[in-house]
Design a protein around this motif. Sequence first.
Motif, mmCIF file in Angstrom:
data_model
loop_
_atom_site.group_PDB
_atom_site.id
_atom_site.type_symbol
_atom_site.label_atom_id
_atom_site.label_comp_id
_atom_site.label_asym_id
_atom_site.label_seq_id
_atom_site.Cartn_x
_atom_site.Cartn_y
_atom_site.Cartn_z
ATOM 1 N N ALA A 112 -9.752 87.736 117.182
ATOM 2 C CA ALA A 112 -9.685 86.857 118.359
ATOM 3 C C ALA A 112 -11.078 86.551 118.889
ATOM 4 N N GLU A 113 -11.995 87.522 118.782
ATOM 5 C CA GLU A 113 -13.349 87.334 119.314
ATOM 6 C C GLU A 113 -14.286 86.653 118.325
ATOM 7 N N LEU A 114 -14.232 87.058 117.058
ATOM 8 C CA LEU A 114 -15.219 86.607 116.076
ATOM 9 C C LEU A 114 -14.685 85.586 115.084
ATOM 10 N N GLY A 115 -13.360 85.468 114.984
ATOM 11 C CA GLY A 115 -12.778 84.608 113.960
ATOM 12 C C GLY A 115 -12.467 85.389 112.695
ATOM 13 N N PHE A 150 -14.310 94.561 107.642
ATOM 14 C CA PHE A 150 -13.860 95.938 107.867
ATOM 15 C C PHE A 150 -14.884 96.698 108.711
ATOM 16 N N ALA A 151 -16.169 96.377 108.525
ATOM 17 C CA ALA A 151 -17.205 97.053 109.295
ATOM 18 C C ALA A 151 -17.058 96.746 110.788
ATOM 19 N N LYS A 152 -16.798 95.481 111.113
ATOM 20 C CA LYS A 152 -16.632 95.089 112.508
ATOM 21 C C LYS A 152 -15.365 95.703 113.096
ATOM 22 N N ILE A 153 -14.294 95.714 112.304
ATOM 23 C CA ILE A 153 -13.037 96.293 112.779
ATOM 24 C C ILE A 153 -13.193 97.802 112.977
ATOM 25 N N THR A 154 -13.920 98.433 112.068
ATOM 26 C CA THR A 154 -14.192 99.868 112.191
ATOM 27 C C THR A 154 -14.916 100.169 113.499
ATOM 28 N N PRO A 165 -2.052 86.501 124.412
ATOM 29 C CA PRO A 165 -3.010 85.463 123.997
ATOM 30 C C PRO A 165 -3.889 85.881 122.816
ATOM 31 N N ARG A 166 -4.344 87.141 122.777
ATOM 32 C CA ARG A 166 -5.203 87.573 121.678
ATOM 33 C C ARG A 166 -4.448 87.534 120.349
ATOM 34 N N GLN A 167 -3.186 87.957 120.399
ATOM 35 C CA GLN A 167 -2.381 87.929 119.173
ATOM 36 C C GLN A 167 -2.177 86.496 118.680
ATOM 37 N N MET A 168 -1.998 85.558 119.617
ATOM 38 C CA MET A 168 -1.786 84.169 119.224
ATOM 39 C C MET A 168 -3.050 83.575 118.609
ATOM 40 N N VAL A 169 -4.207 83.901 119.176
ATOM 41 C CA VAL A 169 -5.467 83.427 118.597
ATOM 42 C C VAL A 169 -5.643 84.019 117.200
ATOM 43 N N THR A 179 -3.466 82.267 114.669
ATOM 44 C CA THR A 179 -4.002 80.941 114.359
ATOM 45 C C THR A 179 -5.171 81.055 113.388
ATOM 46 N N GLU A 180 -6.016 82.063 113.594
ATOM 47 C CA GLU A 180 -7.162 82.281 112.706
ATOM 48 C C GLU A 180 -6.723 82.739 111.315
ATOM 49 N N ILE A 181 -5.735 83.612 111.289
ATOM 50 C CA ILE A 181 -5.297 84.200 110.020
ATOM 51 C C ILE A 181 -4.543 83.200 109.158
ATOM 52 N N GLY A 182 -3.737 82.357 109.809
ATOM 53 C CA GLY A 182 -2.806 81.478 109.108
ATOM 54 C C GLY A 182 -3.322 80.809 107.848
#
Length: 200
Positions: free
Chosen positions: A25-28, A34-38, A104-108, A111-114
Amino acid sequence: METERTLTNAARRAQIVAAAIDTIAELGYVKASFAKITERAGLSSPRMISYHFTDKDDLMHEIVREVLTAGAEFIGSRMAVEETVAGKLRAYLEANLQFLRAHPRQMVALTEIGPHVRDPGGAPYTSQSAQEPSVRGLTELLSAGQHSGEFRDFDVPSMAVMIRGAVDAAAQRLRGEPGLDFDAYAREVVTAFELATRSG
């Protein structure tokens, strides 16, 4: 002991999914490594994600599954208490929009993942393919309303697509226009489709 381990694994997976949603949601999608998610999850190493998910695609599918399942349960529970088809349609619209506004974060993230997620056949998801399960459900609901006499005679597939489109448009606006009056939008959408479908 096995139960404790299972609960720990489930909690870790949930932690990773939540961190991935926030990161996307923040970075796209592209920058959500994985590093950012970690880092977001407060984990010691990306290997902890790899232990629970085969790759990024596996994690993305889990996000989609969890969000869509939560949405379906939220909407379905509100439709189930309605006794008329018209009431179920109203509940469908209201619950969809309430869920969008509350997540809202889940919806963003969705949309990004789709555009990057593939279906079981390996083909990319499109807005049409993503809509299809909801459109089929709406088609059945609208047909039931016509058979019961609650709804007027109209082209059911077209109406189903229009209703789904109104919900999806709200999701897009929620991302791009945070100033949208969601309560007003919900009232107008419900009123518009009540007038468009009702008999007499």
